[in-house]
Design a protein around this motif. Structure first.
Motif, PDB file in Angstrom:
ATOM      1  N   LEU A 134       0.826  -1.212   0.000  1.00  0.00           N
ATOM      2  CA  LEU A 134       0.000   0.000   0.000  1.00  0.00           C
ATOM      3  C   LEU A 134       0.859   1.261   0.000  1.00  0.00           C
ATOM      4  O   LEU A 134       0.523   2.242  -0.668  1.00  0.00           O
ATOM      5  CB  LEU A 134      -0.941   0.010   1.202  1.00  0.00           C
ATOM      6  CG  LEU A 134      -2.064  -1.019   1.165  1.00  0.00           C
ATOM      7  CD1 LEU A 134      -2.816  -1.042   2.489  1.00  0.00           C
ATOM      8  CD2 LEU A 134      -3.008  -0.770   0.014  1.00  0.00           C
ATOM      9  N   ALA A 135       1.959   1.241   0.725  1.00  0.00           N
ATOM     10  CA  ALA A 135       2.849   2.406   0.779  1.00  0.00           C
ATOM     11  C   ALA A 135       3.506   2.682  -0.570  1.00  0.00           C
ATOM     12  O   ALA A 135       3.859   3.822  -0.870  1.00  0.00           O
ATOM     13  CB  ALA A 135       3.915   2.207   1.850  1.00  0.00           C
ATOM     14  N   SER A 136       3.643   1.647  -1.389  1.00  0.00           N
ATOM     15  CA  SER A 136       4.296   1.823  -2.689  1.00  0.00           C
ATOM     16  C   SER A 136       3.341   2.284  -3.791  1.00  0.00           C
ATOM     17  O   SER A 136       3.783   2.639  -4.875  1.00  0.00           O
ATOM     18  CB  SER A 136       4.962   0.510  -3.120  1.00  0.00           C
ATOM     19  OG  SER A 136       3.976  -0.450  -3.477  1.00  0.00           O
ATOM     20  N   ARG A 137       2.052   2.277  -3.521  1.00  0.00           N
ATOM     21  CA  ARG A 137       1.061   2.643  -4.537  1.00  0.00           C
ATOM     22  C   ARG A 137       0.770   4.141  -4.509  1.00  0.00           C
ATOM     23  O   ARG A 137       0.780   4.757  -3.450  1.00  0.00           O
ATOM     24  CB  ARG A 137      -0.240   1.891  -4.302  1.00  0.00           C
ATOM     25  CG  ARG A 137      -0.122   0.419  -4.558  1.00  0.00           C
ATOM     26  CD  ARG A 137      -1.428  -0.251  -4.278  1.00  0.00           C
ATOM     27  NE  ARG A 137      -1.286  -1.685  -4.407  1.00  0.00           N
ATOM     28  CZ  ARG A 137      -2.129  -2.437  -5.091  1.00  0.00           C
ATOM     29  NH1 ARG A 137      -3.171  -1.900  -5.677  1.00  0.00           N
ATOM     30  NH2 ARG A 137      -1.940  -3.727  -5.182  1.00  0.00           N
ATOM     31  N   PRO A 138       0.466   4.718  -5.670  1.00  0.00           N
ATOM     32  CA  PRO A 138       0.069   6.129  -5.695  1.00  0.00           C
ATOM     33  C   PRO A 138      -1.283   6.334  -4.992  1.00  0.00           C
ATOM     34  O   PRO A 138      -2.116   5.431  -4.952  1.00  0.00           O
ATOM     35  CB  PRO A 138      -0.042   6.470  -7.180  1.00  0.00           C
ATOM     36  CG  PRO A 138       0.216   5.222  -7.936  1.00  0.00           C
ATOM     37  CD  PRO A 138       0.537   4.123  -6.987  1.00  0.00           C
ATOM     38  N   ALA A 139      -1.476   7.515  -4.468  1.00  0.00           N
ATOM     39  CA  ALA A 139      -2.698   7.841  -3.738  1.00  0.00           C
ATOM     40  C   ALA A 139      -3.950   7.631  -4.594  1.00  0.00           C
ATOM     41  O   ALA A 139      -4.992   7.205  -4.108  1.00  0.00           O
ATOM     42  CB  ALA A 139      -2.645   9.257  -3.208  1.00  0.00           C
ATOM     43  N   SER A 140      -3.847   7.903  -5.898  1.00  0.00           N
ATOM     44  CA  SER A 140      -5.015   7.744  -6.773  1.00  0.00           C
ATOM     45  C   SER A 140      -5.456   6.281  -6.842  1.00  0.00           C
ATOM     46  O   SER A 140      -6.657   5.993  -6.872  1.00  0.00           O
ATOM     47  CB  SER A 140      -4.698   8.271  -8.173  1.00  0.00           C
ATOM     48  OG  SER A 140      -3.594   7.595  -8.717  1.00  0.00           O
ATOM     49  N   ASP A 141      -4.499   5.344  -6.833  1.00  0.00           N
ATOM     50  CA  ASP A 141      -4.848   3.923  -6.834  1.00  0.00           C
ATOM     51  C   ASP A 141      -5.524   3.528  -5.535  1.00  0.00           C
ATOM     52  O   ASP A 141      -6.457   2.724  -5.524  1.00  0.00           O
ATOM     53  CB  ASP A 141      -3.607   3.053  -7.039  1.00  0.00           C
ATOM     54  CG  ASP A 141      -3.088   3.080  -8.462  1.00  0.00           C
ATOM     55  OD1 ASP A 141      -3.733   3.716  -9.321  1.00  0.00           O
ATOM     56  OD2 ASP A 141      -2.038   2.468  -8.711  1.00  0.00           O
ATOM     57  N   LEU A 142      -5.040   4.089  -4.437  1.00  0.00           N
ATOM     58  CA  LEU A 142      -5.620   3.779  -3.137  1.00  0.00           C
ATOM     59  C   LEU A 142      -7.043   4.287  -3.025  1.00  0.00           C
ATOM     60  O   LEU A 142      -7.902   3.615  -2.442  1.00  0.00           O
ATOM     61  CB  LEU A 142      -4.757   4.353  -2.016  1.00  0.00           C
ATOM     62  CG  LEU A 142      -3.329   3.795  -1.929  1.00  0.00           C
ATOM     63  CD1 LEU A 142      -2.557   4.505  -0.836  1.00  0.00           C
ATOM     64  CD2 LEU A 142      -3.338   2.302  -1.698  1.00  0.00           C
ATOM     65  N   LEU A 143      -7.331   5.437  -3.605  1.00  0.00           N
ATOM     66  CA  LEU A 143      -8.694   5.967  -3.591  1.00  0.00           C
ATOM     67  C   LEU A 143      -9.639   5.065  -4.377  1.00  0.00           C
ATOM     68  O   LEU A 143     -10.783   4.854  -4.000  1.00  0.00           O
ATOM     69  CB  LEU A 143      -8.729   7.375  -4.153  1.00  0.00           C
ATOM     70  CG  LEU A 143      -8.165   8.463  -3.240  1.00  0.00           C
ATOM     71  CD1 LEU A 143      -8.092   9.798  -3.976  1.00  0.00           C
ATOM     72  CD2 LEU A 143      -9.020   8.592  -1.992  1.00  0.00           C
ATOM     73  N   LEU A 144      -9.142   4.511  -5.487  1.00  0.00           N
ATOM     74  CA  LEU A 144      -9.963   3.613  -6.289  1.00  0.00           C
ATOM     75  C   LEU A 144     -10.279   2.309  -5.556  1.00  0.00           C
ATOM     76  O   LEU A 144     -11.341   1.733  -5.734  1.00  0.00           O
ATOM     77  CB  LEU A 144      -9.276   3.299  -7.618  1.00  0.00           C
ATOM     78  CG  LEU A 144      -9.216   4.451  -8.619  1.00  0.00           C
ATOM     79  CD1 LEU A 144      -8.369   4.064  -9.812  1.00  0.00           C
ATOM     80  CD2 LEU A 144     -10.612   4.855  -9.047  1.00  0.00           C
ATOM     81  N   LYS A 145      -9.319   1.841  -4.750  1.00  0.00           N
ATOM     82  CA  LYS A 145      -9.529   0.611  -3.991  1.00  0.00           C
ATOM     83  C   LYS A 145     -10.521   0.790  -2.851  1.00  0.00           C
ATOM     84  O   LYS A 145     -11.136  -0.161  -2.399  1.00  0.00           O
ATOM     85  CB  LYS A 145      -8.205   0.108  -3.418  1.00  0.00           C
ATOM     86  CG  LYS A 145      -7.452  -0.814  -4.355  1.00  0.00           C
ATOM     87  CD  LYS A 145      -6.250  -1.370  -3.682  1.00  0.00           C
ATOM     88  CE  LYS A 145      -6.366  -2.733  -3.134  1.00  0.00           C
ATOM     89  NZ  LYS A 145      -6.591  -3.845  -3.918  1.00  0.00           N
ATOM     90  N   GLY A 146     -10.673   2.031  -2.391  1.00  0.00           N
ATOM     91  CA  GLY A 146     -11.621   2.293  -1.317  1.00  0.00           C
ATOM     92  C   GLY A 146     -10.921   2.281  -0.019  1.00  0.00           C
ATOM     93  O   GLY A 146     -11.270   1.966   1.002  1.00  0.00           O
TER      94      GLY A 146
END
Length: 146
Positions: A134-146
């Protein structure tokens, strides 16, 4: 008079609703089917790629050689679990990832228990691996995951 009942109202309603849904929608309840071999191979490779991370996280408690053995064992155990995992929609169903991660945890738990450690160790390893991912992913990807 208030006593303890074998079956509470809540449990009775839950059981009734479950039975009704199963009777009226049996196709939905049985819709999951096995993953195809290509998907199984992809999932096995995905878990295999985490082997080094698993070994690195287990090394302080197990030692390097035992950590590598446990990581390899967990990958083998995960591959054994794959044929039993249903395909419930892949990327279209975000619960598919939760199901896969549950199988990761089962495989890790069995591997570390075989080395004499508790399930807590496997849980911590999976937690740390997910936190790093999770720390390696961009914030936009994290928002899409919920």
């Amino acid at each position: 008079m208030h006593g303890t009942y074998f079956l509470s109202r809540r449990r009775f309603l839950q059981a009734g609703l479950g039975a009704a849904c199963g009777a009226f929608f049996p196709g939905v309840c049985l819709a999951a089917h096995a993953m195809d071999p290509a998907e199984q191979a992809r999932r096995a490779a995905e878990f295999g790629a985490m082997r080094d991370g698993v070994a690195r996280l287990l090394a302080p408690g197990l030692g390097r050689a035992a950590a590598r053995e446990a990581a390899d064992d967990s990958a083998a155990r995960f591959e054994e679990l794959l044929p039993a995992l249903p395909y419930i929609g892949g990327a279209a169903n975000r619960n598919q990832e939760n199901l896969i991660q549950a199988a990761w945890l089962i495989a890790l738990t069995k591997a570390v228990k075989a080395k004499g450690f508790t399930a807590d160790v496997a849980g911590r390893v999976l937690y740390d691996l997910c936190a790093r991912d999770l720390a390696s992913r961009p914030a936009s990807d994290l928002l899409l995951k919920g």
